[in-house]
Write a protein that holds these residues in place. Structure first.
Motif, PDB file in Angstrom:
ATOM      1  N   ASN A  66       0.672  -1.223  -0.072  1.00 19.37           N
ATOM      2  CA  ASN A  66       0.105   0.032   0.195  1.00 19.37           C
ATOM      3  C   ASN A  66       0.840   1.279  -0.010  1.00 19.37           C
ATOM      4  O   ASN A  66       0.654   2.338  -0.587  1.00 19.37           O
ATOM      5  CB  ASN A  66      -0.873   0.007   1.263  1.00 19.37           C
ATOM      6  CG  ASN A  66      -2.211  -1.076   1.027  1.00 19.37           C
ATOM      7  OD1 ASN A  66      -2.490  -1.378   0.129  1.00 19.37           O
ATOM      8  ND2 ASN A  66      -2.730  -1.210   2.069  1.00 19.37           N
ATOM      9  N   SER A  67       1.828   1.213   0.739  1.00 19.59           N
ATOM     10  CA  SER A  67       2.880   2.426   0.932  1.00 19.59           C
ATOM     11  C   SER A  67       3.468   2.649  -0.398  1.00 19.59           C
ATOM     12  O   SER A  67       3.774   3.722  -0.735  1.00 19.59           O
ATOM     13  CB  SER A  67       3.726   2.237   1.835  1.00 19.59           C
ATOM     14  OG  SER A  67       4.822   1.440   1.698  1.00 19.59           O
ATOM     15  N   LYS A  68       3.541   1.634  -1.608  1.00 19.01           N
ATOM     16  CA  LYS A  68       4.251   1.762  -2.591  1.00 19.01           C
ATOM     17  C   LYS A  68       3.111   1.809  -3.611  1.00 19.01           C
ATOM     18  O   LYS A  68       3.520   2.075  -4.871  1.00 19.01           O
ATOM     19  CB  LYS A  68       5.163   0.586  -3.015  1.00 19.01           C
ATOM     20  CG  LYS A  68       6.462   0.589  -1.743  1.00 19.01           C
ATOM     21  CD  LYS A  68       7.033  -0.566  -1.788  1.00 19.01           C
ATOM     22  CE  LYS A  68       8.160  -0.298  -0.846  1.00 19.01           C
ATOM     23  NZ  LYS A  68       8.793   0.812  -0.635  1.00 19.01           N
ATOM     24  N   ASN A  69       1.933   2.003  -3.304  1.00 21.69           N
ATOM     25  CA  ASN A  69       0.751   2.153  -4.258  1.00 21.69           C
ATOM     26  C   ASN A  69       0.878   1.125  -5.179  1.00 21.69           C
ATOM     27  O   ASN A  69       0.444   1.214  -6.476  1.00 21.69           O
ATOM     28  CB  ASN A  69       0.906   3.468  -5.097  1.00 21.69           C
ATOM     29  CG  ASN A  69       0.743   4.884  -4.259  1.00 21.69           C
ATOM     30  OD1 ASN A  69      -0.172   4.708  -3.448  1.00 21.69           O
ATOM     31  ND2 ASN A  69       1.529   5.712  -4.445  1.00 21.69           N
ATOM     32  N   VAL A  70       0.928  -0.126  -4.751  1.00 24.12           N
ATOM     33  CA  VAL A  70       1.039  -1.486  -5.603  1.00 24.12           C
ATOM     34  C   VAL A  70      -0.594  -1.816  -5.707  1.00 24.12           C
ATOM     35  O   VAL A  70      -0.941  -2.197  -4.262  1.00 24.12           O
ATOM     36  CB  VAL A  70       1.936  -2.453  -5.078  1.00 24.12           C
ATOM     37  CG1 VAL A  70       1.733  -3.621  -5.982  1.00 24.12           C
ATOM     38  CG2 VAL A  70       3.606  -2.003  -5.241  1.00 24.12           C
ATOM     39  N   THR A  71      -1.188  -2.175  -6.470  1.00 22.52           N
ATOM     40  CA  THR A  71      -2.503  -2.807  -6.600  1.00 22.52           C
ATOM     41  C   THR A  71      -2.136  -4.324  -6.897  1.00 22.52           C
ATOM     42  O   THR A  71      -1.403  -4.594  -7.488  1.00 22.52           O
ATOM     43  CB  THR A  71      -3.114  -2.105  -8.114  1.00 22.52           C
ATOM     44  OG1 THR A  71      -3.170  -0.718  -7.824  1.00 22.52           O
ATOM     45  CG2 THR A  71      -4.513  -2.825  -8.090  1.00 22.52           C
ATOM     46  N   VAL A  72      -2.841  -5.015  -5.954  1.00 24.82           N
ATOM     47  CA  VAL A  72      -2.775  -6.341  -6.110  1.00 24.82           C
ATOM     48  C   VAL A  72      -4.011  -6.952  -6.463  1.00 24.82           C
ATOM     49  O   VAL A  72      -5.054  -6.520  -6.101  1.00 24.82           O
ATOM     50  CB  VAL A  72      -2.525  -6.973  -4.435  1.00 24.82           C
ATOM     51  CG1 VAL A  72      -2.520  -8.372  -4.339  1.00 24.82           C
ATOM     52  CG2 VAL A  72      -1.120  -6.420  -4.000  1.00 24.82           C
ATOM     53  N   LEU A  73      -3.961  -8.029  -7.298  1.00 23.60           N
ATOM     54  CA  LEU A  73      -5.192  -8.746  -7.903  1.00 23.60           C
ATOM     55  C   LEU A  73      -5.797  -9.547  -6.907  1.00 23.60           C
ATOM     56  O   LEU A  73      -5.034 -10.049  -5.899  1.00 23.60           O
ATOM     57  CB  LEU A  73      -4.615  -9.585  -9.084  1.00 23.60           C
ATOM     58  CG  LEU A  73      -4.360  -8.959 -10.326  1.00 23.60           C
ATOM     59  CD1 LEU A  73      -3.709  -9.980 -11.360  1.00 23.60           C
ATOM     60  CD2 LEU A  73      -5.294  -8.152 -10.821  1.00 23.60           C
ATOM     61  N   GLU A  74      -6.882  -9.708  -6.834  1.00 26.60           N
ATOM     62  CA  GLU A  74      -7.814 -10.505  -5.719  1.00 26.60           C
ATOM     63  C   GLU A  74      -7.327 -11.855  -6.180  1.00 26.60           C
ATOM     64  O   GLU A  74      -7.279 -12.098  -7.415  1.00 26.60           O
ATOM     65  CB  GLU A  74      -9.172 -10.047  -6.125  1.00 26.60           C
ATOM     66  CG  GLU A  74      -9.622  -8.932  -5.510  1.00 26.60           C
ATOM     67  CD  GLU A  74      -9.671  -8.665  -4.052  1.00 26.60           C
ATOM     68  OE1 GLU A  74      -9.839  -9.681  -3.232  1.00 26.60           O
ATOM     69  OE2 GLU A  74      -9.172  -7.704  -3.549  1.00 26.60           O
ATOM     70  N   TRP A  75      -7.332 -12.723  -5.320  1.00 24.61           N
ATOM     71  CA  TRP A  75      -6.961 -14.056  -5.462  1.00 24.61           C
ATOM     72  C   TRP A  75      -7.848 -14.874  -5.056  1.00 24.61           C
ATOM     73  O   TRP A  75      -8.063 -15.070  -3.727  1.00 24.61           O
ATOM     74  CB  TRP A  75      -5.445 -14.256  -4.885  1.00 24.61           C
ATOM     75  CG  TRP A  75      -4.958 -15.721  -5.252  1.00 24.61           C
ATOM     76  CD1 TRP A  75      -4.787 -16.725  -4.660  1.00 24.61           C
ATOM     77  CD2 TRP A  75      -4.252 -16.088  -6.720  1.00 24.61           C
ATOM     78  NE1 TRP A  75      -4.138 -17.856  -5.303  1.00 24.61           N
ATOM     79  CE2 TRP A  75      -3.873 -17.353  -6.446  1.00 24.61           C
ATOM     80  CE3 TRP A  75      -4.046 -15.076  -7.761  1.00 24.61           C
ATOM     81  CZ2 TRP A  75      -3.225 -17.842  -7.570  1.00 24.61           C
ATOM     82  CZ3 TRP A  75      -3.452 -15.846  -8.751  1.00 24.61           C
ATOM     83  CH2 TRP A  75      -3.018 -17.090  -8.699  1.00 24.61           C
ATOM     84  N   PRO A  76      -8.460 -15.704  -5.980  1.00 23.09           N
ATOM     85  CA  PRO A  76      -9.402 -16.809  -5.388  1.00 23.09           C
ATOM     86  C   PRO A  76      -8.658 -18.038  -4.518  1.00 23.09           C
ATOM     87  O   PRO A  76      -7.597 -18.398  -4.829  1.00 23.09           O
ATOM     88  CB  PRO A  76      -9.944 -17.540  -6.620  1.00 23.09           C
ATOM     89  CG  PRO A  76      -9.370 -16.811  -8.007  1.00 23.09           C
ATOM     90  CD  PRO A  76      -8.335 -16.027  -7.351  1.00 23.09           C
ATOM     91  N   PRO A  77      -8.884 -18.412  -3.406  1.00 23.75           N
ATOM     92  CA  PRO A  77      -8.461 -19.461  -2.496  1.00 23.75           C
ATOM     93  C   PRO A  77      -8.209 -20.632  -3.310  1.00 23.75           C
ATOM     94  O   PRO A  77      -8.979 -21.008  -4.088  1.00 23.75           O
ATOM     95  CB  PRO A  77      -9.313 -19.631  -1.490  1.00 23.75           C
ATOM     96  CG  PRO A  77     -10.635 -18.937  -1.745  1.00 23.75           C
ATOM     97  CD  PRO A  77     -10.478 -18.194  -2.819  1.00 23.75           C
TER      98      PRO A  77
END
Length: 99
Positions: A66-77
């Protein structure tokens, strides 16, 4: 432990991690390997994909990204088949063990 990443514009060099992966080592890997690679992405419009391993979902890791403004894809379990890096690991494993 080996960490790697790739994208449309290329790949990150392999990162060799002593021992088991944990959140401090993962945050260090993000800072020392992922972010320098990300700085060279043209247009800087990218999203990061990792699975739901505990080191990936820790509060410290989330705060770092978050501090680096990185968007993380949602991941299905329970869905490693959706991650293209798994194909890379399979290829590398076959090459290592064919000799």
């Amino acid at each position: 432990m080996v960490w790697a990443a790739f994208g449309f514009n290329g790949q990150v060099g392999l990162a060799f991690i002593d021992g088991r992966q944990n959140w401090p080592k993962y945050v260090e890997t993000i800072e020392n390997h992922l972010m320098p690679f990300a700085e060279n992405i043209e247009g800087r419009n990218w999203e990061y994909q990792h699975d739901d391993a505990p080191s990936h979902t820790s509060s410290a890791t989330k705060n770092c990204l978050n501090s680096k403004n990185v968007t993380v894809l949602e991941w299905p379990p329970m869905s490693p088949d959706l991650n293209p890096i798994e194909d890379v690991w399979g290829f590398m494993s076959r090459k290592v063990y064919e000799n």
